[in-house]
Design an enzyme around this catalytic site. Structure first.
Site: not given
Ligand SMILES: [Zn+2]
Length: 267
Positions: A95, A120, A122, A139, A218-219
């Site tokens: 992901h 990581h 997005h 991020h 956000t996860t």
């Protein structure tokens, strides 16, 4: 295929349709549901990860948000990056694509020091500026050291937005090292990937160049203990670079969340 708004918007729409509860209930025709899962194979995984419409079940300080670039409040925090700048591993988590830092790198907000953990990506961006989505957001996740393992972890996350432009050296240095298989990790040669290539000279104070607000991960578990700093400077990466990352991690941006009276500060 050129990576632009027209390319990823239809895919985002498919995932949101697949994840929206009411849309699922309306999809009485099973062929429709199958078609959705065939075009977005990890839609269910992403649903579990929180790519869902805003809801109250996680609280009132959720992230990401739409940042309005003319906030009223003046920020008063100074944050300084002091990192040894050693990225030593790269992971394909399915992901997301994640870079891991060696122990010892830190970031200081006022008098509080956080330990660099990982960064990581997005695709597209999670945070919006004046309603505009960017093709990519990075991020940098930092954690406040705490002896008490039962205490809520306190985070400081730096969000870096990218627009389509020149090839980015920082990204070019790890792009070919990303493992092809999900959940695989590759070691990186010391000094081969450097955040300094993105931010310039280190240590660096980024006071005056960010939007700051209190939000959440956000996860899952969407913990509401994140000091968010979104850099005002929009970085550049080539369409090919962002498309390569998007190809690995899919569309993994969480939907923007309501502010519920929160304000965004800037210097
Ligand atoms: Zn993130």
């Amino acid at each position: 295929m050129k990576f632009n708004v027209r390319t990823w918007l239809p895919v985002t729409a498919i995932i949101l349709t697949a994840c929206g509860q009411s849309s699922k209930q309306e999809a009485t025709d099973s062929t429709t549901a199958n078609e959705v899962s065939a075009t977005a194979p990890d839609a269910e995984t992403k649903n579990q990860q929180g790519y869902i419409l805003p809801g109250l079940e996680h609280g009132f300080e959720q992230s990401p948000i739409n940042i309005v670039s003319t906030p009223n409040e003046r920020g008063h925090h100074s944050i300084t990056l002091y990192f040894k700048d050693e990225v030593n591993k790269i992971e394909n988590l399915g992901h997301t694509v994640q870079l891991d830092f060696a122990e010892g790198s830190t970031i200081t907000q006022d008098d509080t020091t956080f330990a660099f953990k990982q960064c990581h990506f997005h695709t597209p961006s999670e945070h919006l500026i004046d309603g505009m989505t960017f093709p990519m957001e990075m991020h940098i996740v930092n954690l406040m050291p705490n002896e008490d393992k039962n205490a809520t972890p306190q985070y400081l996350v730096i969000g870096v937005l990218f627009k389509e432009g020149k090839e980015n050296k920082f990204i070019a240095d790890f792009l070919n090292a990303i493992p092809k298989e999900e959940h695989e990790t590759a070691e990186l040669k010391a000094g081969s990937v450097k955040l300094a290539d993105l931010f310039g000279v280190i240590p660096k104070e980024i006071k005056g160049h960010y939007y700051n607000y209190r939000g959440s991960l956000t996860t899952p578990p969407f913990t509401e203990s994140v000091r968010w700093y979104i850099t005002k400077h929009i970085f550049e990466a080539s369409a090919e670079q962002m498309e390569a990352i998007n190809k690995i991690e899919g569309n993994n941006a969480r939907h923007v969340q309501a502010l519920y009276g929160r304000t965004v500060a800037t210097n």
